[in-house]
Design a protein around this motif. Structure first.
Motif, PDB file in Angstrom:
ATOM      1  N   UNK A 123      52.766  33.660  37.824  1.00 22.96           N
ATOM      2  CA  UNK A 123      52.386  32.359  38.388  1.00 22.96           C
ATOM      3  C   UNK A 123      51.748  32.544  39.760  1.00 22.96           C
ATOM      4  N   UNK A 124      52.306  33.409  40.583  1.00 22.57           N
ATOM      5  CA  UNK A 124      51.741  33.638  41.923  1.00 22.57           C
ATOM      6  C   UNK A 124      50.299  34.123  41.842  1.00 22.57           C
ATOM      7  N   UNK A 125      50.028  35.028  40.906  1.00 24.10           N
ATOM      8  CA  UNK A 125      48.678  35.569  40.773  1.00 24.10           C
ATOM      9  C   UNK A 125      47.685  34.551  40.210  1.00 24.10           C
ATOM     10  N   UNK A 126      48.172  33.564  39.461  1.00 21.54           N
ATOM     11  CA  UNK A 126      47.298  32.593  38.809  1.00 21.54           C
ATOM     12  C   UNK A 126      47.470  31.175  39.338  1.00 21.54           C
ATOM     13  N   UNK A 127      48.062  31.017  40.507  1.00 21.70           N
ATOM     14  CA  UNK A 127      48.384  29.694  41.037  1.00 21.70           C
ATOM     15  C   UNK A 127      47.164  28.796  41.197  1.00 21.70           C
ATOM     16  N   UNK A 128      46.042  29.383  41.568  1.00 25.06           N
ATOM     17  CA  UNK A 128      44.840  28.569  41.769  1.00 25.06           C
ATOM     18  C   UNK A 128      44.285  28.018  40.456  1.00 25.06           C
ATOM     19  N   UNK A 129      44.720  28.546  39.331  1.00 25.61           N
ATOM     20  CA  UNK A 129      44.256  28.063  38.028  1.00 25.61           C
ATOM     21  C   UNK A 129      45.045  26.856  37.526  1.00 25.61           C
ATOM     22  N   UNK A 130      46.197  26.573  38.141  1.00 27.93           N
ATOM     23  CA  UNK A 130      47.014  25.441  37.736  1.00 27.93           C
ATOM     24  C   UNK A 130      46.390  24.141  38.229  1.00 27.93           C
ATOM     25  N   UNK A 170      52.938  14.777  45.226  1.00 30.75           N
ATOM     26  CA  UNK A 170      52.568  15.833  46.168  1.00 30.75           C
ATOM     27  C   UNK A 170      51.278  16.514  45.732  1.00 30.75           C
ATOM     28  N   UNK A 171      50.544  17.049  46.693  1.00 31.22           N
ATOM     29  CA  UNK A 171      49.287  17.727  46.379  1.00 31.22           C
ATOM     30  C   UNK A 171      49.504  19.141  45.865  1.00 31.22           C
ATOM     31  N   UNK A 172      50.643  19.728  46.201  1.00 27.34           N
ATOM     32  CA  UNK A 172      50.929  21.098  45.785  1.00 27.34           C
ATOM     33  C   UNK A 172      51.379  21.164  44.336  1.00 27.34           C
ATOM     34  N   UNK A 173      51.143  22.309  43.736  1.00 22.43           N
ATOM     35  CA  UNK A 173      51.718  22.626  42.432  1.00 22.43           C
ATOM     36  C   UNK A 173      53.145  23.085  42.682  1.00 22.43           C
ATOM     37  N   UNK A 174      54.103  22.548  41.928  1.00 25.98           N
ATOM     38  CA  UNK A 174      55.497  22.981  42.079  1.00 25.98           C
ATOM     39  C   UNK A 174      55.995  23.452  40.726  1.00 25.98           C
ATOM     40  N   UNK A 230      60.252  24.470  42.516  1.00 27.34           N
ATOM     41  CA  UNK A 230      61.236  23.431  42.238  1.00 27.34           C
ATOM     42  C   UNK A 230      62.590  24.091  42.442  1.00 27.34           C
ATOM     43  N   UNK A 231      63.449  23.493  43.246  1.00 28.91           N
ATOM     44  CA  UNK A 231      64.719  24.144  43.546  1.00 28.91           C
ATOM     45  C   UNK A 231      65.925  23.283  43.208  1.00 28.91           C
ATOM     46  N   UNK A 232      65.804  21.994  43.353  1.00 28.28           N
ATOM     47  CA  UNK A 232      66.965  21.123  43.194  1.00 28.28           C
ATOM     48  C   UNK A 232      67.177  20.688  41.752  1.00 28.28           C
ATOM     49  N   UNK A 233      68.427  20.525  41.381  1.00 31.06           N
ATOM     50  CA  UNK A 233      68.794  20.077  40.044  1.00 31.06           C
ATOM     51  C   UNK A 233      68.154  18.725  39.719  1.00 31.06           C
ATOM     52  N   UNK A 234      68.086  17.868  40.710  1.00 32.57           N
ATOM     53  CA  UNK A 234      67.490  16.533  40.553  1.00 32.57           C
ATOM     54  C   UNK A 234      66.010  16.634  40.170  1.00 32.57           C
ATOM     55  N   UNK A 235      65.291  17.559  40.789  1.00 32.89           N
ATOM     56  CA  UNK A 235      63.866  17.757  40.480  1.00 32.89           C
ATOM     57  C   UNK A 235      63.681  18.262  39.048  1.00 32.89           C
ATOM     58  N   UNK A 236      64.496  19.213  38.641  1.00 36.69           N
ATOM     59  CA  UNK A 236      64.437  19.723  37.273  1.00 36.69           C
ATOM     60  C   UNK A 236      64.756  18.605  36.285  1.00 36.69           C
ATOM     61  N   UNK A 237      65.778  17.809  36.603  1.00 36.14           N
ATOM     62  CA  UNK A 237      66.184  16.706  35.732  1.00 36.14           C
ATOM     63  C   UNK A 237      65.072  15.692  35.535  1.00 36.14           C
ATOM     64  N   UNK A 272      56.620  33.793  45.333  1.00 33.76           N
ATOM     65  CA  UNK A 272      56.100  32.432  45.270  1.00 33.76           C
ATOM     66  C   UNK A 272      56.552  31.672  46.515  1.00 33.76           C
ATOM     67  N   UNK A 273      55.622  30.962  47.173  1.00 34.60           N
ATOM     68  CA  UNK A 273      55.951  30.238  48.396  1.00 34.60           C
ATOM     69  C   UNK A 273      56.970  29.140  48.133  1.00 34.60           C
TER      70      UNK A 273
END
Length: 112
Positions: A68-75, A38-42, A8-15, A2-3
């Motif tokens: 998720x990588x294989x189905x990212x365009x469906x999100x 943001x325009x991207x799916x995270x 989502x990487x940061x604890x703050x984002x998850x929170x 996954x790119x």
């Protein structure tokens, strides 16, 4: 893999997702989603210790990332998602995990 832009990487984002998100769930997964500027799916993944030892948790995370990588365009874009696993996910196949991911997205109405 996954790119970096789609993770989502940061604890703050998850929170933030945990605090402000809406929930959808099935027998194996819980999905929390929240609108994003943001325009991207995270996407983030959470596998707790009840699921099994470290190698089992890592295997499940790898499988979820690949699905998720294989189905990212469906999100649906402009959203942050967190997938939380339930312990029962250890006993099912890759195909069943994939079906479970698509099912929980369908329940949340977040498929294109």
């Amino acid at each position: 893999m996954l790119k970096q832009d789609n993770r989502l990487t940061k604890r703050k984002e998850f929170g933030y997702v945990y605090k402000h998100g809406k929930y959808a769930y099935n027998n194996y997964l819980t999905l929390i989603y929240v609108p994003s500027k943001l325009k991207d799916v995270r996407i983030g993944f959470s596998v707790n210790k009840k699921t099994g030892k470290a190698y089992v948790r890592n295997k499940i995370k790898r499988q979820l990332r690949e699905i998720v990588r294989l189905n990212l365009e469906k999100f649906e874009p402009n959203y942050n998602y967190v997938f939380i696993t339930k312990p029962e996910i250890t006993w099912i196949s890759f195909k069943e995990i994939s079906d479970s991911v698509m099912d929980v997205l369908k329940k949340a109405n977040k498929l294109k």
